[in-house]
Design an enzyme around this catalytic site. Structure first.
Site, mmCIF file in Angstrom:
data_model
loop_
_atom_site.group_PDB
_atom_site.id
_atom_site.type_symbol
_atom_site.label_atom_id
_atom_site.label_comp_id
_atom_site.label_asym_id
_atom_site.label_seq_id
_atom_site.Cartn_x
_atom_site.Cartn_y
_atom_site.Cartn_z
ATOM 1 C CB SER A 120 -0.947 0.109 1.178
ATOM 2 O OG SER A 120 -1.576 -1.219 1.286
ATOM 3 C CG HIS A 141 -1.453 0.339 -4.591
ATOM 4 N ND1 HIS A 141 -1.777 1.578 -4.424
ATOM 5 C CD2 HIS A 141 -1.920 -0.624 -3.394
ATOM 6 C CE1 HIS A 141 -2.652 1.596 -3.189
ATOM 7 N NE2 HIS A 141 -2.774 0.529 -2.629
ATOM 8 C CD GLU A 153 -1.647 4.477 -6.765
ATOM 9 O OE1 GLU A 153 -1.692 5.844 -6.770
ATOM 10 O OE2 GLU A 153 -1.566 3.807 -5.620
ATOM 11 C CG ASN A 191 -3.195 4.812 0.259
ATOM 12 O OD1 ASN A 191 -4.312 5.151 0.519
ATOM 13 N ND2 ASN A 191 -2.650 3.904 0.096
HETATM 14 N N1 LIG Z 1 -6.615 -4.283 2.455
HETATM 15 C C1 LIG Z 1 -6.604 -3.084 1.696
HETATM 16 O O1 LIG Z 1 -7.223 -2.471 1.712
HETATM 17 C C2 LIG Z 1 -4.978 -2.963 0.981
HETATM 18 C C3 LIG Z 1 -5.372 -2.308 -0.381
HETATM 19 C C4 LIG Z 1 -4.174 -2.228 -1.046
HETATM 20 C C5 LIG Z 1 -3.154 -2.919 -0.901
HETATM 21 N N2 LIG Z 1 -2.956 -3.621 0.228
HETATM 22 C C6 LIG Z 1 -1.974 -4.318 0.406
HETATM 23 O O2 LIG Z 1 -1.727 -5.682 0.149
HETATM 24 C C7 LIG Z 1 -1.183 -6.544 1.024
HETATM 25 C C8 LIG Z 1 -1.836 -7.488 1.638
HETATM 26 O O3 LIG Z 1 -3.117 -7.059 2.592
HETATM 27 P P1 LIG Z 1 -4.435 -7.643 2.902
HETATM 28 O O4 LIG Z 1 -5.382 -6.713 3.114
HETATM 29 O O5 LIG Z 1 -4.702 -8.795 1.651
HETATM 30 O O6 LIG Z 1 -3.962 -8.344 4.087
HETATM 31 P P2 LIG Z 1 -4.359 -9.691 4.874
HETATM 32 O O7 LIG Z 1 -3.989 -9.619 6.355
HETATM 33 O O8 LIG Z 1 -5.943 -9.915 4.669
HETATM 34 O O9 LIG Z 1 -3.602 -11.081 3.930
HETATM 35 C C9 LIG Z 1 -2.302 -11.116 4.175
HETATM 36 C C10 LIG Z 1 -2.010 -12.486 4.060
HETATM 37 O O10 LIG Z 1 -0.673 -12.739 3.812
HETATM 38 C C11 LIG Z 1 -0.620 -14.033 4.526
HETATM 39 N N3 LIG Z 1 0.913 -14.000 4.951
HETATM 40 C C12 LIG Z 1 1.705 -13.281 5.699
HETATM 41 N N4 LIG Z 1 3.027 -13.462 5.843
HETATM 42 C C13 LIG Z 1 3.248 -14.333 4.543
HETATM 43 C C14 LIG Z 1 4.344 -14.984 4.043
HETATM 44 N N5 LIG Z 1 5.512 -14.583 4.374
HETATM 45 N N6 LIG Z 1 4.107 -15.572 2.721
HETATM 46 C C15 LIG Z 1 2.750 -15.794 2.464
HETATM 47 N N7 LIG Z 1 1.737 -15.321 3.081
HETATM 48 C C16 LIG Z 1 2.007 -14.529 3.851
HETATM 49 C C17 LIG Z 1 -1.320 -13.908 6.020
HETATM 50 O O11 LIG Z 1 -1.485 -15.331 6.188
HETATM 51 C C18 LIG Z 1 -2.531 -13.428 5.202
HETATM 52 O O12 LIG Z 1 -3.492 -14.572 4.691
HETATM 53 C C19 LIG Z 1 -0.458 -5.433 2.216
HETATM 54 O O13 LIG Z 1 0.846 -5.290 1.656
HETATM 55 C C20 LIG Z 1 -1.505 -4.537 2.181
HETATM 56 O O14 LIG Z 1 -0.635 -3.218 2.531
HETATM 57 C C21 LIG Z 1 -4.219 -3.833 1.182
#
Ligand SMILES: NC(=O)c1ccc[n+]([C@@H]2O[C@H](COP(=O)([O-])OP(=O)(O)OC[C@H]3O[C@@H](n4cnc5c(N)ncnc54)[C@H](O)[C@@H]3O)[C@@H](O)[C@H]2O)c1
Length: 312
Positions: A120, A141, A153, A191
């Site tokens: 993010s 992104h 992005e 963001n």
């Molecule tokens: N949620 C949002 O609105 C959003 C929007 C854009 C970007 N992001 C980014 O996307 C990424 C994921 O966010 P999310 O909201 O899906 O998080 P989430 O917590 O829902 O999911 C993350 C997943 O990654 C897994 N994980 C953790 N460490 C790991 C590893 N070493 N190898 C494999 N899997 C692993 C966890 O078990 C979990 O299932 C982050 O970098 C976040 O900043 C999130």
């Protein structure tokens, strides 16, 4: 540059699961990896629920939906990620976790495989420090929920090659998304805009100018409608740049320039009220209102997206 057919996604959470679903919808073979088996099971259930909505909305036929779900393989074995043309990472937003993942992964895969992070806001240049052949590494992104929101992005880190940037951009277009290329700056573009809006909204409430409910109404019933169709530069052109110049001349100095989280956001955070996921944020989501609210959001986003772009 590789012709992308097979896609590996690391992290089967909110973002990874919905990204996998999007690629599968467009015929890509997808491998979805997570370190936790239960995260994989949850992702599979989430994709089934999303697909029910898509079938109900007439966005995909029942048969195509089944085929799509059949194109996603779930795995807790990191070794299965390597057989892909691109690996996209959507794991925990912690630099040490991302470094650990990319250090291992970039050694495992063939040198032509493109690599992308869905971070993010962490610096792509920083993550790339541990990546073998960092010129093939970029930011990709997506915006939540990824299977509905069109924007992606594409972030070009200091070492990202033009070829990699173009390949990630083309992949986004291939799944009917609307990509933009952004420099590797904190918050990228989305963001920075989103948080500038939130900061001013918090300030308006703090100053007693309007209530949170009325601030939300201002966005939904005026600015949101405009911005769904025209961007701020287009809106200003239509309003008249003389008008916007004059307003900016007296208003900019009155707007919030706070440098730290404050007001309602800081208070809710200190109380552990994180929003829908903890059933209390600025609003109350107890007694089933959390699920109702998520369903309402997805239905409305889908309707708006369908109306503006012909599909979700
Ligand atoms: N949620 C949002 O609105 C959003 C929007 C854009 C970007 N992001 C980014 O996307 C990424 C994921 O966010 P999310 O909201 O899906 O998080 P989430 O917590 O829902 O999911 C993350 C997943 O990654 C897994 N994980 C953790 N460490 C790991 C590893 N070493 N190898 C494999 N899997 C692993 C966890 O078990 C979990 O299932 C982050 O970098 C976040 O900043 C999130």
């Amino acid at each position: 540059m590789t012709n992308i057919k097979k896609i590996s996604i690391a992290g089967a959470g909110t973002m990874g699961s919905s990204m996998a679903e999007t690629f599968a919808k467009y015929g890509y073979e997808v491998t979805l990896f997570d370190i936790f088996e239960e995260a994989l099971a949850k992702a599979e259930r989430l994709i089934e629920i999303n697909q029910k909505t898509e079938v109900a909305e007439g966005l995909v036929s029942e048969n195509k939906s089944k085929e799509l779900m059949g194109r996603i393989k779930y795995t807790a074995d990191m070794g299965n990620l390597a057989d892909a043309d691109i690996v996209i990472e959507a794991i925990l937003e912690k630099i040490e976790v991302k470094h650990d993942f990319w250090r291992k992964l970039s050694k495992q895969v063939n040198k032509d495989v493109i690599l992308a992070s869905n971070t993010s806001g962490l610096s792509i240049t920083n993550i790339a420090q541990v990546v073998e052949r960092p010129e093939r590494f970029a930011g990709m992104h997506w915006i939540n929920p990824p299977h509905i929101i069109p924007l992606i992005e594409v972030i070009k880190g200091e070492k990202t090659s033009d070829e990699t940037t173009a390949a990630v951009y083309a992949l986004a277009e291939a799944v009917d998304k609307k990509p933009v290329i952004v420099k590797d700056a904190p918050g990228f573009a989305l963001n920075r805009i989103q948080l500038a809006i939130l900061r001013e909204c918090l300030y308006i409430v703090e100053e007693g100018i309007a209530t949170p409910e009325d601030v939300d109404r201002v966005m939904k019933y005026a600015l949101g409608v405009r911005y769904a169709c025209l961007g701020p530069f287009e809106v200003s052109d239509h309003g008249g740049l003389d008008i916007f110049y004059n307003i900016a001349s007296y208003l900019f100095e009155d707007l919030c320039d706070e440098k730290k989280p404050f007001g309602l956001l800081a208070e809710a955070f200190d109380r552990g009220q994180y929003g829908v996921k903890s059933q209390r944020g600025f609003y109350d989501y107890s007694d089933g209102k959390d699920e109702e609210s998520i369903m309402y959001r997805d239905q409305m986003y889908t309707k708006v997206s369908k109306c503006l772009f012909g599909e979700s």
